[in-house]
Scaffold this active site. Sequence first.
Site, short mmCIF file in Angstrom:
data_model
loop_
_atom_site.label_atom_id
_atom_site.label_comp_id
_atom_site.label_asym_id
_atom_site.label_seq_id
_atom_site.Cartn_x
_atom_site.Cartn_y
_atom_site.Cartn_z
N SER A 173 -70.93 28.90 69.49
CA SER A 173 -69.90 29.57 70.29
C SER A 173 -69.35 28.53 71.26
CB SER A 173 -70.50 30.80 70.98
OG SER A 173 -69.52 31.47 71.71
N TYR A 187 -58.86 31.67 71.02
CA TYR A 187 -60.11 30.93 70.84
C TYR A 187 -61.28 31.74 71.40
CZ TYR A 187 -63.52 27.12 71.39
OH TYR A 187 -64.64 26.34 71.35
N LYS A 191 -64.68 33.38 69.62
CA LYS A 191 -66.04 33.04 70.03
C LYS A 191 -66.80 34.25 70.58
CE LYS A 191 -65.91 28.62 68.99
NZ LYS A 191 -66.72 28.08 67.87
N1 LIG Z 1 -65.85 19.88 71.99
C1 LIG Z 1 -65.91 20.88 72.86
O1 LIG Z 1 -65.46 20.75 74.01
C2 LIG Z 1 -66.56 22.16 72.49
C3 LIG Z 1 -66.71 22.56 71.17
N2 LIG Z 1 -67.29 23.78 70.87
C4 LIG Z 1 -67.43 24.22 69.50
O2 LIG Z 1 -68.23 23.30 68.79
C5 LIG Z 1 -67.81 23.23 67.43
C6 LIG Z 1 -67.56 21.78 67.06
O3 LIG Z 1 -66.57 21.25 67.91
P1 LIG Z 1 -66.24 19.69 67.94
O4 LIG Z 1 -67.39 18.91 67.51
O5 LIG Z 1 -65.60 19.43 69.24
O6 LIG Z 1 -65.07 19.65 66.83
P2 LIG Z 1 -64.44 18.48 65.93
O7 LIG Z 1 -63.00 18.80 65.82
O8 LIG Z 1 -64.83 17.15 66.42
O9 LIG Z 1 -65.15 18.77 64.52
C7 LIG Z 1 -64.89 19.96 63.85
C8 LIG Z 1 -65.61 19.97 62.52
O10 LIG Z 1 -65.33 21.21 61.85
C9 LIG Z 1 -64.78 20.94 60.56
N3 LIG Z 1 -63.84 21.99 60.18
C10 LIG Z 1 -62.72 22.37 60.84
N4 LIG Z 1 -62.07 23.33 60.17
C11 LIG Z 1 -62.80 23.59 59.07
C12 LIG Z 1 -62.65 24.47 57.97
N5 LIG Z 1 -61.59 25.29 57.86
N6 LIG Z 1 -63.60 24.48 56.99
C13 LIG Z 1 -64.66 23.65 57.07
N7 LIG Z 1 -64.85 22.78 58.09
C14 LIG Z 1 -63.93 22.74 59.07
C15 LIG Z 1 -64.12 19.56 60.74
O11 LIG Z 1 -63.93 18.85 59.54
P3 LIG Z 1 -62.55 18.94 58.66
O12 LIG Z 1 -61.42 18.92 59.64
O13 LIG Z 1 -62.61 17.78 57.74
O14 LIG Z 1 -62.65 20.24 57.94
C16 LIG Z 1 -65.14 18.86 61.61
O15 LIG Z 1 -66.23 18.42 60.83
C17 LIG Z 1 -66.60 24.13 67.31
O16 LIG Z 1 -67.00 25.37 66.81
C18 LIG Z 1 -66.11 24.26 68.74
O17 LIG Z 1 -65.43 25.46 68.95
C19 LIG Z 1 -67.76 24.60 71.86
C20 LIG Z 1 -67.64 24.25 73.17
C21 LIG Z 1 -67.04 23.01 73.57
C1 LIG Z 2 -72.26 32.65 88.10
C2 LIG Z 2 -71.30 32.12 87.27
C3 LIG Z 2 -71.36 30.67 86.93
C4 LIG Z 2 -70.13 30.33 86.25
C5 LIG Z 2 -69.92 28.96 85.73
C6 LIG Z 2 -68.67 29.10 84.95
C7 LIG Z 2 -68.16 27.92 84.26
C8 LIG Z 2 -67.18 28.38 83.21
C9 LIG Z 2 -66.45 27.28 82.57
C10 LIG Z 2 -65.87 27.68 81.26
C11 LIG Z 2 -65.55 26.48 80.45
C12 LIG Z 2 -65.05 26.78 79.08
C13 LIG Z 2 -65.07 25.53 78.26
C14 LIG Z 2 -64.69 25.76 76.85
C15 LIG Z 2 -64.86 24.51 76.05
C16 LIG Z 2 -64.38 24.66 74.67
O1 LIG Z 2 -64.87 25.42 73.90
C17 LIG Z 2 -63.18 23.85 74.34
N1 LIG Z 2 -63.28 22.51 74.77
C18 LIG Z 2 -62.88 23.90 72.91
O2 LIG Z 2 -63.68 23.06 72.26
#
Ligand SMILES: NC(=O)C1=CN([C@@H]2O[C@H](COP(=O)(O)OP(=O)(O)OC[C@H]3O[C@@H](n4cnc5c(N)ncnc54)[C@H](OP(=O)(O)O)[C@@H]3O)[C@@H](O)[C@H]2O)C=CC1
Ligand SMILES: CCCCCCCCCCCCCCCC(=O)[C@@H](N)CO
Length: 326
Positions: A173, A187, A191
């Site tokens: 998530s 988004y 999630k």
């Molecule tokens: N980075 C962040 O700030 C945060 C990320 N997340 C979550 O973590 C996860 C990974 O994020 P992150 O590492 O940043 O992402 P990246 O964009 O770096 O990597 C995403 C991965 O998912 C694959 N992917 C995307 N679309 C598809 C699809 N349709 N089918 C199969 N594979 C797919 C991509 O490969 P390809 O494109 O080749 O398919 C790639 O391997 C996500 O779910 C994101 O929402 C959560 C919080 C924060």
């Molecule tokens: C008592 C309460 C304490 C609260 C602390 C709250 C902090 C909230 C921050 C939310 C940040 C959301 C980041 C999403 C990142 C993400 O998923 C994207 N970068 C897409 O990848």
Amino acid sequence: MASMYFLFLLSILIIPVLILVILTIILKPRTTKIPIKGRHVFITGGSSGIGYALAHEAASQGARVSILARNVDKLEEACNSIRLSTGIDVSVFSVDVRNFDDVKKAINEADPIDVLICNQGVFIPEEFNKQEVDTIKFMMDVNLMGTFHLIKAVLPSMKSRKDRGPCSIALMSSQAGQVGIYGYAAYAASKFGLRGLAESLQQEVISDNIHISLIFPPDTETPGLAEENKTKPEITSIIAASSGAKKADEVAITALNGIKSGSFIIPCNFDGLLLSLATAGMSPQRSPAMALLEVATTSILRFVGFFYLWNWYASIEKWNAQKIRT
Ligand SMILES: NC(=O)C1=CN([C@@H]2O[C@H](COP(=O)(O)OP(=O)(O)OC[C@H]3O[C@@H](n4cnc5c(N)ncnc54)[C@H](OP(=O)(O)O)[C@@H]3O)[C@@H](O)[C@H]2O)C=CC1
Ligand SMILES: CCCCCCCCCCCCCCCC(=O)[C@@H](N)CO
């Protein structure tokens, strides 16, 4: 007087201990351990960012690892660099999680899966009013429906295998799956959806010794985040900065530890822990100590949360006022 004082002290000591004892008796599902050494860990989105870091870490810990993503070149590159640093060969599957038939085919071809990590994800922050319906649908399809497809494909064989230890299904998530944030309407919906799926599914698969985990990272340095930052509304970044950024490797280690200890909710930093306590809701909690912490802190954290909201709305007001002037 002295005895009053003593009684007071005793009661503040005894009440938490009593609650802890009660929690230890009633908490279900119970704590569990999910080993990964020598077992098959299947990671979607494993070619980049957090998924790649998870694949690398799981391989280093002696797991057999498969990764799934769309782009073949990126998959090969990830596979080569994991082989270079760990000597371990990772299996790759080039599949789009939006296509259920392809997902089923890949999972049936793969070795039986002990730990499935649904980590694939796409994120395009934008004001809801500006966002195209196709973009909204894209995020829902990859993040939410893609995860349904994966679990649907994996469950029949995971449930029917008798000769196996405890299995895990972990869903990636985001802190934006615990609180809605400006710019993340679609988004966050995708999630938050994962949480409903996870809570319901855990009740259905507990009797099969399958354990669900939900991972809630803050902003994490990945190729995906770098791409996202190019178009992210400034106010989204400001609010998201309430929780500090992490490195992909750190998130991967925390996530894997959480999965191995069968945690249902896995926060990835200190703000994430506060946010998880504040949004504990009706999720299962296996650890009596964590459950006690939830009982003790939820109401005070609700109060603290109002200060965060106050700060966010103030930033939004300031931002809107600035936009009107310029
Ligand atoms: N980075 C962040 O700030 C945060 C990320 N997340 C979550 O973590 C996860 C990974 O994020 P992150 O590492 O940043 O992402 P990246 O964009 O770096 O990597 C995403 C991965 O998912 C694959 N992917 C995307 N679309 C598809 C699809 N349709 N089918 C199969 N594979 C797919 C991509 O490969 P390809 O494109 O080749 O398919 C790639 O391997 C996500 O779910 C994101 O929402 C959560 C919080 C924060
Ligand atoms: C008592 C309460 C304490 C609260 C602390 C709250 C902090 C909230 C921050 C939310 C940040 C959301 C980041 C999403 C990142 C993400 O998923 C994207 N970068 C897409 O990848």
